[in-house]
Design a protein around this motif. Structure first.
Motif, PDB file in Angstrom:
ATOM      1  N   HIS A  67      10.098  -3.379 -13.106  1.00  0.00           N
ATOM      2  CA  HIS A  67       9.372  -4.548 -13.583  1.00  0.00           C
ATOM      3  C   HIS A  67       8.379  -5.017 -12.522  1.00  0.00           C
ATOM      4  O   HIS A  67       8.642  -4.931 -11.328  1.00  0.00           O
ATOM      5  CB  HIS A  67      10.344  -5.680 -13.927  1.00  0.00           C
ATOM      6  N   ARG A  68       7.283  -5.543 -13.014  1.00  0.00           N
ATOM      7  CA  ARG A  68       6.190  -5.945 -12.131  1.00  0.00           C
ATOM      8  C   ARG A  68       6.425  -7.332 -11.546  1.00  0.00           C
ATOM      9  O   ARG A  68       6.938  -8.233 -12.215  1.00  0.00           O
ATOM     10  CB  ARG A  68       4.864  -5.931 -12.903  1.00  0.00           C
ATOM     11  N   ALA A  69       6.038  -7.461 -10.286  1.00  0.00           N
ATOM     12  CA  ALA A  69       6.034  -8.758  -9.614  1.00  0.00           C
ATOM     13  C   ALA A  69       4.796  -8.804  -8.735  1.00  0.00           C
ATOM     14  O   ALA A  69       4.534  -7.869  -7.972  1.00  0.00           O
ATOM     15  CB  ALA A  69       7.298  -8.948  -8.773  1.00  0.00           C
ATOM     16  N   GLU A  70       4.021  -9.858  -8.862  1.00  0.00           N
ATOM     17  CA  GLU A  70       2.798  -9.970  -8.087  1.00  0.00           C
ATOM     18  C   GLU A  70       3.123  -9.997  -6.605  1.00  0.00           C
ATOM     19  O   GLU A  70       3.990 -10.743  -6.152  1.00  0.00           O
ATOM     20  CB  GLU A  70       2.024 -11.230  -8.479  1.00  0.00           C
ATOM     21  N   GLY A  71       2.429  -9.165  -5.839  1.00  0.00           N
ATOM     22  CA  GLY A  71       2.688  -9.071  -4.418  1.00  0.00           C
ATOM     23  C   GLY A  71       1.877 -10.060  -3.628  1.00  0.00           C
ATOM     24  O   GLY A  71       0.872 -10.609  -4.110  1.00  0.00           O
ATOM     25  N   PRO A  72       2.273 -10.333  -2.393  1.00  0.00           N
ATOM     26  CA  PRO A  72       1.484 -11.217  -1.521  1.00  0.00           C
ATOM     27  C   PRO A  72       0.148 -10.579  -1.175  1.00  0.00           C
ATOM     28  O   PRO A  72      -0.038  -9.362  -1.281  1.00  0.00           O
ATOM     29  CB  PRO A  72       2.379 -11.363  -0.289  1.00  0.00           C
ATOM     30  N   GLU A  73      -0.796 -11.423  -0.768  1.00  0.00           N
ATOM     31  CA  GLU A  73      -2.124 -10.918  -0.450  1.00  0.00           C
ATOM     32  C   GLU A  73      -2.109 -10.023   0.775  1.00  0.00           C
ATOM     33  O   GLU A  73      -2.890  -9.089   0.873  1.00  0.00           O
ATOM     34  CB  GLU A  73      -3.081 -12.097  -0.232  1.00  0.00           C
ATOM     35  N   ASP A  74      -1.244 -10.304   1.739  1.00  0.00           N
ATOM     36  CA  ASP A  74      -1.156  -9.478   2.940  1.00  0.00           C
ATOM     37  C   ASP A  74      -0.432  -8.176   2.601  1.00  0.00           C
ATOM     38  O   ASP A  74       0.689  -8.186   2.079  1.00  0.00           O
ATOM     39  CB  ASP A  74      -0.409 -10.228   4.042  1.00  0.00           C
ATOM     40  N   LEU A  75      -1.075  -7.037   2.890  1.00  0.00           N
ATOM     41  CA  LEU A  75      -0.521  -5.749   2.498  1.00  0.00           C
ATOM     42  C   LEU A  75       0.757  -5.421   3.248  1.00  0.00           C
ATOM     43  O   LEU A  75       1.684  -4.837   2.680  1.00  0.00           O
ATOM     44  CB  LEU A  75      -1.564  -4.650   2.726  1.00  0.00           C
TER      45      LEU A  75
ATOM     46  N   GLU B 160      -2.051  -0.248   7.477  1.00  0.00           N
ATOM     47  CA  GLU B 160      -0.799  -0.825   6.986  1.00  0.00           C
ATOM     48  C   GLU B 160       0.160   0.240   6.458  1.00  0.00           C
ATOM     49  O   GLU B 160       1.372   0.131   6.628  1.00  0.00           O
ATOM     50  CB  GLU B 160      -1.089  -1.859   5.889  1.00  0.00           C
ATOM     51  N   PHE B 161      -0.388   1.301   5.829  1.00  0.00           N
ATOM     52  CA  PHE B 161       0.480   2.301   5.213  1.00  0.00           C
ATOM     53  C   PHE B 161       0.575   3.585   6.024  1.00  0.00           C
ATOM     54  O   PHE B 161       1.274   4.511   5.631  1.00  0.00           O
ATOM     55  CB  PHE B 161      -0.014   2.620   3.798  1.00  0.00           C
ATOM     56  N   GLY B 162      -0.126   3.652   7.126  1.00  0.00           N
ATOM     57  CA  GLY B 162      -0.036   4.819   7.995  1.00  0.00           C
ATOM     58  C   GLY B 162      -0.519   6.094   7.335  1.00  0.00           C
ATOM     59  O   GLY B 162       0.114   7.153   7.471  1.00  0.00           O
ATOM     60  N   LEU B 163      -1.636   6.039   6.631  1.00  0.00           N
ATOM     61  CA  LEU B 163      -2.156   7.211   5.926  1.00  0.00           C
ATOM     62  C   LEU B 163      -2.780   8.184   6.917  1.00  0.00           C
ATOM     63  O   LEU B 163      -3.367   7.777   7.929  1.00  0.00           O
ATOM     64  CB  LEU B 163      -3.198   6.772   4.889  1.00  0.00           C
ATOM     65  N   HIS B 164      -2.675   9.462   6.610  1.00  0.00           N
ATOM     66  CA  HIS B 164      -3.204  10.489   7.503  1.00  0.00           C
ATOM     67  C   HIS B 164      -4.733  10.434   7.505  1.00  0.00           C
ATOM     68  O   HIS B 164      -5.356  10.315   6.435  1.00  0.00           O
ATOM     69  CB  HIS B 164      -2.724  11.869   7.058  1.00  0.00           C
ATOM     70  N   PRO B 165      -5.367  10.551   8.665  1.00  0.00           N
ATOM     71  CA  PRO B 165      -6.837  10.429   8.724  1.00  0.00           C
ATOM     72  C   PRO B 165      -7.570  11.497   7.920  1.00  0.00           C
ATOM     73  O   PRO B 165      -8.648  11.223   7.384  1.00  0.00           O
ATOM     74  CB  PRO B 165      -7.142  10.538  10.229  1.00  0.00           C
ATOM     75  N   LEU B 166      -7.021  12.705   7.842  1.00  0.00           N
ATOM     76  CA  LEU B 166      -7.696  13.744   7.056  1.00  0.00           C
ATOM     77  C   LEU B 166      -7.683  13.401   5.572  1.00  0.00           C
ATOM     78  O   LEU B 166      -8.687  13.597   4.867  1.00  0.00           O
ATOM     79  CB  LEU B 166      -7.015  15.102   7.287  1.00  0.00           C
ATOM     80  N   ALA B 167      -6.550  12.877   5.107  1.00  0.00           N
ATOM     81  CA  ALA B 167      -6.473  12.474   3.705  1.00  0.00           C
ATOM     82  C   ALA B 167      -7.381  11.273   3.443  1.00  0.00           C
ATOM     83  O   ALA B 167      -8.023  11.192   2.385  1.00  0.00           O
ATOM     84  CB  ALA B 167      -5.034  12.139   3.341  1.00  0.00           C
ATOM     85  N   VAL B 168      -7.456  10.369   4.382  1.00  0.00           N
ATOM     86  CA  VAL B 168      -8.336   9.208   4.241  1.00  0.00           C
ATOM     87  C   VAL B 168      -9.797   9.654   4.148  1.00  0.00           C
ATOM     88  O   VAL B 168     -10.574   9.138   3.336  1.00  0.00           O
ATOM     89  CB  VAL B 168      -8.132   8.236   5.422  1.00  0.00           C
ATOM     90  N   GLU B 169     -10.156  10.619   4.972  1.00  0.00           N
ATOM     91  CA  GLU B 169     -11.537  11.125   4.933  1.00  0.00           C
ATOM     92  C   GLU B 169     -11.850  11.732   3.574  1.00  0.00           C
ATOM     93  O   GLU B 169     -12.924  11.512   3.008  1.00  0.00           O
ATOM     94  CB  GLU B 169     -11.715  12.171   6.033  1.00  0.00           C
ATOM     95  N   ASP B 170     -10.903  12.502   3.019  1.00  0.00           N
ATOM     96  CA  ASP B 170     -11.108  13.080   1.690  1.00  0.00           C
ATOM     97  C   ASP B 170     -11.225  11.996   0.628  1.00  0.00           C
ATOM     98  O   ASP B 170     -12.044  12.098  -0.293  1.00  0.00           O
ATOM     99  CB  ASP B 170      -9.949  14.015   1.342  1.00  0.00           C
TER     100      ASP B 170
ATOM    101  N   CYS C 186      -2.998  -4.970  -7.321  1.00  0.00           N
ATOM    102  CA  CYS C 186      -1.945  -4.830  -6.314  1.00  0.00           C
ATOM    103  C   CYS C 186      -0.702  -5.527  -6.844  1.00  0.00           C
ATOM    104  O   CYS C 186      -0.757  -6.709  -7.209  1.00  0.00           O
ATOM    105  CB  CYS C 186      -2.373  -5.436  -4.979  1.00  0.00           C
ATOM    106  N   ALA C 187       0.403  -4.797  -6.917  1.00  0.00           N
ATOM    107  CA  ALA C 187       1.620  -5.376  -7.471  1.00  0.00           C
ATOM    108  C   ALA C 187       2.830  -4.679  -6.876  1.00  0.00           C
ATOM    109  O   ALA C 187       2.758  -3.528  -6.438  1.00  0.00           O
ATOM    110  CB  ALA C 187       1.637  -5.264  -8.992  1.00  0.00           C
ATOM    111  N   ILE C 188       3.949  -5.411  -6.854  1.00  0.00           N
ATOM    112  CA  ILE C 188       5.232  -4.861  -6.423  1.00  0.00           C
ATOM    113  C   ILE C 188       6.076  -4.602  -7.672  1.00  0.00           C
ATOM    114  O   ILE C 188       6.081  -5.422  -8.605  1.00  0.00           O
ATOM    115  CB  ILE C 188       5.957  -5.836  -5.479  1.00  0.00           C
ATOM    116  N   TYR C 189       6.776  -3.477  -7.698  1.00  0.00           N
ATOM    117  CA  TYR C 189       7.613  -3.128  -8.838  1.00  0.00           C
ATOM    118  C   TYR C 189       9.056  -3.010  -8.366  1.00  0.00           C
ATOM    119  O   TYR C 189       9.382  -2.207  -7.491  1.00  0.00           O
ATOM    120  CB  TYR C 189       7.126  -1.819  -9.467  1.00  0.00           C
ATOM    121  N   ARG C 190       9.899  -3.841  -8.969  1.00  0.00           N
ATOM    122  CA  ARG C 190      11.330  -3.832  -8.654  1.00  0.00           C
ATOM    123  C   ARG C 190      12.096  -3.495  -9.925  1.00  0.00           C
ATOM    124  O   ARG C 190      11.940  -4.182 -10.936  1.00  0.00           O
ATOM    125  CB  ARG C 190      11.789  -5.188  -8.125  1.00  0.00           C
TER     126      ARG C 190
END
Length: 331
Positions: free
Chosen positions: A12-20, A52-62, A5-9
């Motif tokens: 360039h990579r920057a380590e992200g916080p543990e909370d998504l 956290e990311f609001g993913l669609h349930p059908l895509a999550v099921e797949d 899990c990382a943030i890119y600005r």
């Protein structure tokens, strides 16, 4: 399981916080994006990412169930794509497929990997060494994964072509082509080509849509406009792969037909040889049968030279039959 899990600005990579949620908020505030990689997550593990990311349930099921065909789905808040990386195992000459699901949003990428044949660490490392490409946003991650997958398709197609050339040479070898295992090997190879086709064929339309050349239209959300030429390049490579797969499938079918024709011809040759030897054995059997009948009044029965004359007659007839069958190619 979260692998990375990382943030890119600005590439360039920057380590992200543990909370998504904090990571996503931080990425959006900095004008970058967060990339989360998961490996075979359970439903409970994936619930947090979904919320956290609001993913669609059908895509999550797949993504959780896997065993999906390559496809591209567009939802309100994200783009969902399924790819099937393949692995060629030279020890067993088999092709196995894994699965990679990619969720692309305005400021996030979530990759879900199933199977051992689809590592993404190399893709992430390659992107981190190209900050200009990574600066294009989440689209660059989708492009890099698709590019790596299709490029590996080309390598697998080359390996399969080599195996097919060896199989073809074996089929047309006089001392091996008629073996019992040859047809089984051809059929097994055809199954490998079919497994490969299931990964490459359905991916054509999704790549065309990403490249902006599909009949469904050119507007695919969450895809950077400047990235379309890159997807066109991947689509061209995929076309080459599909042409190779089609050629492999046709050629292996032709080899199977040639092998069966060879077996039929050899069986016919064997039957002709058996028939020729049976005809040659029938002549002395007939003569011996006649002279073996217990009758007192038979021609030459009491003649001194009758036995050697009959043996000589048998030998002459056998020689004549042998030369006749030999001349006609039956022996």
């Amino acid at each position: 399981m979260i692998v990375d899990c990382a943030i890119y600005r600005h590439g360039h990579r920057a380590e992200g916080p543990e909370d998504l949620s904090d990571a996503l908020a931080e990425a959006r505030a900095a004008g970058g994006f967060v990339w989360i990689g998961l490996y075979e997550p359970s439903e409970r593990e994936f619930d947090l990412v979904t919320q956290e990311f609001g993913l669609h349930p059908l895509a999550v099921e797949d993504a959780l169930n896997a065993h999906q065909r390559p496809k591209l789905e567009v939802y309100d808040d994200s783009l969902f794509m399924v790819l099937k990386p393949v692995v060629y195992e030279p020890e067993s000459d088999t092709v196995s497929a894994g699965e990679v699901m990619v969720f692309v949003g305005d400021s996030f990428v979530v990759t879900v990997r199933h199977g051992e044949g689809s590592p993404l660490a190399a893709v992430r490392h390659r992107l981190e060494e190209e900050p200009e490409l990574l600066d294009k946003g989440p689209t660059s991650v989708l492009y890099a994964i698709a590019d790596a997958t299709v490029d590996h398709y080309l390598e697998v197609a080359t390996e399969l072509q080599t195996d097919l050339d060896e199989l073809e040479a074996e089929v047309f070898r006089p001392d091996v082509g008629g073996s019992r295992n040859t047809a089984s090997r051809i059929y097994t190879f055809k199954r490998q080509v079919l497994e490969f086709r299931r990964a490459t064929g359905p991916l054509t339309l999704p790549m065309s849509r990403l490249a902006g050349s599909a009949p469904l239209g050119t507007t695919v959300p969450f895809v950077h406009d400047k990235a379309r030429p890159f997807f066109r390049d991947v689509s061209d490579h995929l076309t080459r792969v599909n042409e190779s797969v089609e050629a492999l499938d046709r050629l292996v079918s032709d080899i199977l037909s040639a092998h069966l024709a060879q077996m039929s011809v050899r069986q016919n040759d064997d039957m002709r040889k058996i028939s020729a030897w049976a005809a040659m054995a029938a002549v002395p059997t007939m003569i011996a049968g006649i002279y073996g009948m217990n009758f007192d009044h038979m021609p030459e029965l009491h003649w001194v030279w009758s036995y050697p004359a009959v043996i000589l007659l048998m030998a002459v007839l056998e020689v004549l039959l042998h030369r006749l069958f030999k001349r006609r190619g039956w022996l």
